[in-house]
Write a protein that holds these residues in place. Sequence first.
Motif, PDB file in Angstrom:
ATOM      1  N   SER A 257     -53.634   7.068 109.788  1.00  0.00           N
ATOM      2  CA  SER A 257     -54.235   6.691 108.512  1.00  0.00           C
ATOM      3  C   SER A 257     -54.701   7.910 107.730  1.00  0.00           C
ATOM      4  O   SER A 257     -55.006   7.807 106.538  1.00  0.00           O
ATOM      5  N   PRO A 260     -49.983  11.193 105.925  1.00  0.00           N
ATOM      6  CA  PRO A 260     -48.851  10.330 105.559  1.00  0.00           C
ATOM      7  C   PRO A 260     -47.543  10.727 106.223  1.00  0.00           C
ATOM      8  O   PRO A 260     -46.531  10.069 106.001  1.00  0.00           O
ATOM      9  N   LYS A 261     -47.511  11.810 107.013  1.00  0.00           N
ATOM     10  CA  LYS A 261     -46.264  12.249 107.627  1.00  0.00           C
ATOM     11  C   LYS A 261     -46.419  12.251 109.141  1.00  0.00           C
ATOM     12  O   LYS A 261     -47.474  12.578 109.672  1.00  0.00           O
ATOM     13  N   SER A 331     -42.246   9.953 106.357  1.00  0.00           N
ATOM     14  CA  SER A 331     -43.446   9.774 105.544  1.00  0.00           C
ATOM     15  C   SER A 331     -43.911   8.327 105.653  1.00  0.00           C
ATOM     16  O   SER A 331     -43.094   7.417 105.844  1.00  0.00           O
ATOM     17  N   ASN A 332     -45.213   8.112 105.552  1.00  0.00           N
ATOM     18  CA  ASN A 332     -45.797   6.772 105.653  1.00  0.00           C
ATOM     19  C   ASN A 332     -45.251   6.026 106.876  1.00  0.00           C
ATOM     20  O   ASN A 332     -44.599   4.989 106.751  1.00  0.00           O
ATOM     21  N   ARG A 334     -46.361   4.071 109.139  1.00  0.00           N
ATOM     22  CA  ARG A 334     -46.705   2.673 109.415  1.00  0.00           C
ATOM     23  C   ARG A 334     -45.818   1.705 108.637  1.00  0.00           C
ATOM     24  O   ARG A 334     -45.708   0.540 109.000  1.00  0.00           O
ATOM     25  N   ASP A 335     -45.175   2.189 107.579  1.00  0.00           N
ATOM     26  CA  ASP A 335     -44.297   1.324 106.798  1.00  0.00           C
ATOM     27  C   ASP A 335     -42.832   1.463 107.181  1.00  0.00           C
ATOM     28  O   ASP A 335     -41.972   0.810 106.595  1.00  0.00           O
TER      29      ASP A 335
END
Length: 380
Positions: A257, A260-261, A331-332, A334-335
């Motif tokens: 959190s 982002p990477k 990147s990101n 969790r998505d």
Amino acid sequence: CFEVSLAGDSSIQMYLGGTYMGIRRVSLNGRLCFLLKPLVPRPPFIGALHVYFSSLPEIGLDYTGVTGLANLPVLKSVVKGVIDAQVSARLVLPNKMSIPMAAADSLPELAATLACPPIGVAKVTIVEARNLRDMDSGGATGWIGMLRSGTVPDVSDPFCEIRLGNSSGKTQVIDDNLNPVWNYEVDLVAHSFEQVVDLKLYDYDLLSNDFLGSASVRLEALLREKDMWLPIDDGEGGEIHLRAQWLSPSLDACHLSEDPKALVTVRVKTATGVPSGAFKSAKVVICIGDQKQETSPVPLFDGDGRTSFSSPTIAIARSPVFNRCFEFLVSNPRDCAVELSLVDESDDCIGRACLTLEDTFSRSSSLYTELAVNLGHSRA
């Protein structure tokens, strides 16, 4: 680890459209490492021997065959690229060749000893180069450049390739410039501070790229200096300018959190329950976002050890073993979703699955876990 230099005659033959081409001599130069682990309580006290290169070795090929074909730069580049890719997939960190030495009952699962987690990421900037060689002033090379740009070029059109282990990158081409400024950033996954950052510079041309020179530096030295000029072995005093920053990894899921990477490492061990059929081989394809990587094809066998190449109808082995490691910088995270596919030699799908990294992380407070994923008819 040892610096090795090997050369020998070979008998490799290829037929392209009915035309013969061969490789009569192969040379190899690189840093070869041997690792003895794990230790076991009974003789021979060493569980397995692991062999690997810390960086992709320099492989030289001496071609033979039809003169015009063997000297075609595009074809040479394709053959060299295939060989480099196969060596990298099997013997360059994080991949290793492992030879069991102890009895199976005293040896932990071999796949566990194959694990070579990254120690971090080196963010390297190729800033600029200066005093490069001029390859385009007249001659055939210059006319090739003219066809590309529409004007007669004055000097080289340089670009630079960088590699650390299995991570690599390439700058853009700067037209007609012996002192190019790129300011190109790349994230390189590292497994040891003893690894070497290799750089190769080329003059871009339409049909083939002329070699301008190379440079190298140990990762530990680059990170210590952070900003340095390296000499280019072009014999003309060329130099290249690098900057580096070190990014340390964390296995704590709560840090996702904050940053982002993330570096996602996936080790494909084996597939089980593969259906019988007319498959000659199988490979695993992994996609995360727009990044795609795949294992080498593994021949499939029947119960007698014969490969399915001998017959299109025999039953195949249910558990092809891959033991291949893949690394993705995302990147990101969790998505992100991880798409796994088991495909045959024609890239027809045998089984497929998709899982999100969020689901994977939720199974453990650590960012390291082992999963069996259903791929339709099979499991991986």
